[in-house]
Design a protein around this motif. Structure first.
Motif, PDB file in Angstrom:
ATOM      1  N   GLU A 104      40.282  13.781  43.486  1.00 28.55           N
ATOM      2  CA  GLU A 104      40.237  15.007  43.514  1.00 28.55           C
ATOM      3  C   GLU A 104      40.539  15.597  41.991  1.00 28.55           C
ATOM      4  O   GLU A 104      39.690  16.559  41.573  1.00 28.55           O
ATOM      5  CB  GLU A 104      41.471  15.648  44.417  1.00 28.55           C
ATOM      6  CG  GLU A 104      41.282  17.145  44.452  1.00 28.55           C
ATOM      7  CD  GLU A 104      42.391  17.877  45.159  1.00 28.55           C
ATOM      8  OE1 GLU A 104      42.473  19.116  45.587  1.00 28.55           O
ATOM      9  OE2 GLU A 104      43.467  17.132  45.686  1.00 28.55           O
ATOM     10  N   ALA A 105      41.095  15.133  41.216  1.00 32.45           N
ATOM     11  CA  ALA A 105      41.399  15.451  40.126  1.00 32.45           C
ATOM     12  C   ALA A 105      39.941  15.000  39.114  1.00 32.45           C
ATOM     13  O   ALA A 105      39.574  15.943  38.346  1.00 32.45           O
ATOM     14  CB  ALA A 105      42.410  14.577  39.122  1.00 32.45           C
ATOM     15  N   ASP A 160      36.801  14.466  40.349  1.00 31.22           N
ATOM     16  CA  ASP A 160      35.523  15.045  41.082  1.00 31.22           C
ATOM     17  C   ASP A 160      35.789  16.078  42.087  1.00 31.22           C
ATOM     18  O   ASP A 160      35.646  15.805  43.221  1.00 31.22           O
ATOM     19  CB  ASP A 160      34.745  13.821  41.627  1.00 31.22           C
ATOM     20  CG  ASP A 160      33.287  14.117  41.868  1.00 31.22           C
ATOM     21  OD1 ASP A 160      32.914  15.490  41.559  1.00 31.22           O
ATOM     22  OD2 ASP A 160      32.639  13.105  42.273  1.00 31.22           O
ATOM     23  N   PRO A 161      36.383  17.216  41.601  1.00 38.61           N
ATOM     24  CA  PRO A 161      36.871  18.377  42.432  1.00 38.61           C
ATOM     25  C   PRO A 161      35.623  18.816  43.369  1.00 38.61           C
ATOM     26  O   PRO A 161      35.995  19.210  44.487  1.00 38.61           O
ATOM     27  CB  PRO A 161      37.268  19.380  41.424  1.00 38.61           C
ATOM     28  CG  PRO A 161      36.828  19.030  40.127  1.00 38.61           C
ATOM     29  CD  PRO A 161      36.722  17.577  40.036  1.00 38.61           C
ATOM     30  N   GLU A 162      34.542  18.783  42.710  1.00 37.84           N
ATOM     31  CA  GLU A 162      33.326  19.248  43.445  1.00 37.84           C
ATOM     32  C   GLU A 162      32.874  18.506  44.592  1.00 37.84           C
ATOM     33  O   GLU A 162      32.684  18.970  45.929  1.00 37.84           O
ATOM     34  CB  GLU A 162      32.215  19.428  42.733  1.00 37.84           C
ATOM     35  CG  GLU A 162      30.946  19.992  43.166  1.00 37.84           C
ATOM     36  CD  GLU A 162      29.847  20.373  42.466  1.00 37.84           C
ATOM     37  OE1 GLU A 162      29.080  21.412  42.229  1.00 37.84           O
ATOM     38  OE2 GLU A 162      29.207  19.149  41.982  1.00 37.84           O
ATOM     39  N   HIS A 178      35.040  16.208  45.810  1.00 42.14           N
ATOM     40  CA  HIS A 178      35.942  16.284  46.872  1.00 42.14           C
ATOM     41  C   HIS A 178      36.185  17.603  47.790  1.00 42.14           C
ATOM     42  O   HIS A 178      36.595  17.246  49.172  1.00 42.14           O
ATOM     43  CB  HIS A 178      37.516  16.118  46.119  1.00 42.14           C
ATOM     44  CG  HIS A 178      38.763  15.977  46.635  1.00 42.14           C
ATOM     45  ND1 HIS A 178      39.449  17.176  47.360  1.00 42.14           N
ATOM     46  CD2 HIS A 178      39.155  14.998  47.159  1.00 42.14           C
ATOM     47  CE1 HIS A 178      40.363  16.590  47.975  1.00 42.14           C
ATOM     48  NE2 HIS A 178      40.342  15.171  47.727  1.00 42.14           N
ATOM     49  N   HIS A 179      35.805  18.480  47.348  1.00 35.83           N
ATOM     50  CA  HIS A 179      35.600  19.695  48.157  1.00 35.83           C
ATOM     51  C   HIS A 179      34.501  19.643  49.164  1.00 35.83           C
ATOM     52  O   HIS A 179      34.788  20.031  50.232  1.00 35.83           O
ATOM     53  CB  HIS A 179      35.280  20.897  47.114  1.00 35.83           C
ATOM     54  CG  HIS A 179      35.221  22.360  48.071  1.00 35.83           C
ATOM     55  ND1 HIS A 179      36.227  23.144  48.456  1.00 35.83           N
ATOM     56  CD2 HIS A 179      34.122  22.822  48.326  1.00 35.83           C
ATOM     57  CE1 HIS A 179      35.768  24.303  48.944  1.00 35.83           C
ATOM     58  NE2 HIS A 179      34.317  24.044  49.004  1.00 35.83           N
TER      59      HIS A 179
END
Length: 213
Positions: free
Chosen positions: A99-100, A102-104, A106-107
């Motif tokens: 998540e930290a 590759d937040p996009e 992960h979303h």
């Protein structure tokens, strides 16, 4: 008119579930609790005259299937079509780290699965296609029989979404797919009826803190 019954279940809890690591095509061993969960399902299905068990070819699913089968002489077949979604470079990594970094994506994975794509990964639609085609072949081959399929979270989610006509963007809505929870779909004259979805009534006690597959 014959009815074919298909039970779907997820493997028992694994070491990487506890560590909150993504597994996908990679594997980790069942925890003692994961073995116990499979034993609970074994007892829960004792009165169910199963004709065949199919399992993902991943060791965690096959081990679960063997425990659920127990001493019964039910044929068990491993199928690559029921393995978990391939997560490419995410596999083996901590979910918070992903998540930290590759937040996009992960979303996308959790909120908009149709857009999910990382290096080496499968798509959710691709998983649905391979698993659904195999499930339909099984239903055709076992007319009037009772089948258990041991697989993984995403596979169960995309299959149930198909039969529910659930939009992919709603894929992660409840029910949660706990380890060895049970789904049941009855197929009669080409029509599918969902009778169980994420059922944990065979659990001996309430253990609902397991993490994603």
């Amino acid at each position: 008119m014959k009815t074919t019954t298909v039970y779907l279940t997820r493997h028992g809890q694994t070491e990487w579930n506890v560590q909150n690591r993504m597994q996908g095509h990679r594997d980790s061993a069942l925890t003692p609790l994961g073995v116990q969960q499979a034993e609970w399902l074994n007892r829960g299905l004792q009165q169910e005259p199963l004709d065949m068990i199919y399992s993902s070819s991943s060791p965690r699913a096959l081990r679960t299937a063997e425990i659920v089968r127990g001493e019964r002489s039910i044929p068990l077949i491993a199928c690559d079509e029921f393995i978990e979604i391939g997560m490419g470079l995410w596999e083996g990594r901590d979910s918070a780290e992903i998540e930290a970094g590759d937040p996009e994506q992960h979303h996308h994975f959790w909120k908009d699965p149709e857009k999910f794509s990382v290096e080496g990964s499968e798509t959710f639609a691709g998983v649905q296609k391979r698993a659904l085609e195999k499930l339909q072949d099984i239903v055709t081959a076992h007319d009037g029989q009772r089948i258990l399929i041991v697989t993984h979270t995403v596979v169960i989610k995309v299959l149930m979404a198909y039969f529910e006509e659930r939009a992919m963007e709603k894929l992660w809505d409840l029910p949660y797919i706990y380890p060895t929870c049970l789904c049941r779909i009855d197929f009669t004259d080409g029509q599918a009826e969902i009778l169980l979805h994420g059922d944990t009534s065979h659990y001996v006690n309430s253990v609902e803190d397991e993490l994603f597959d």
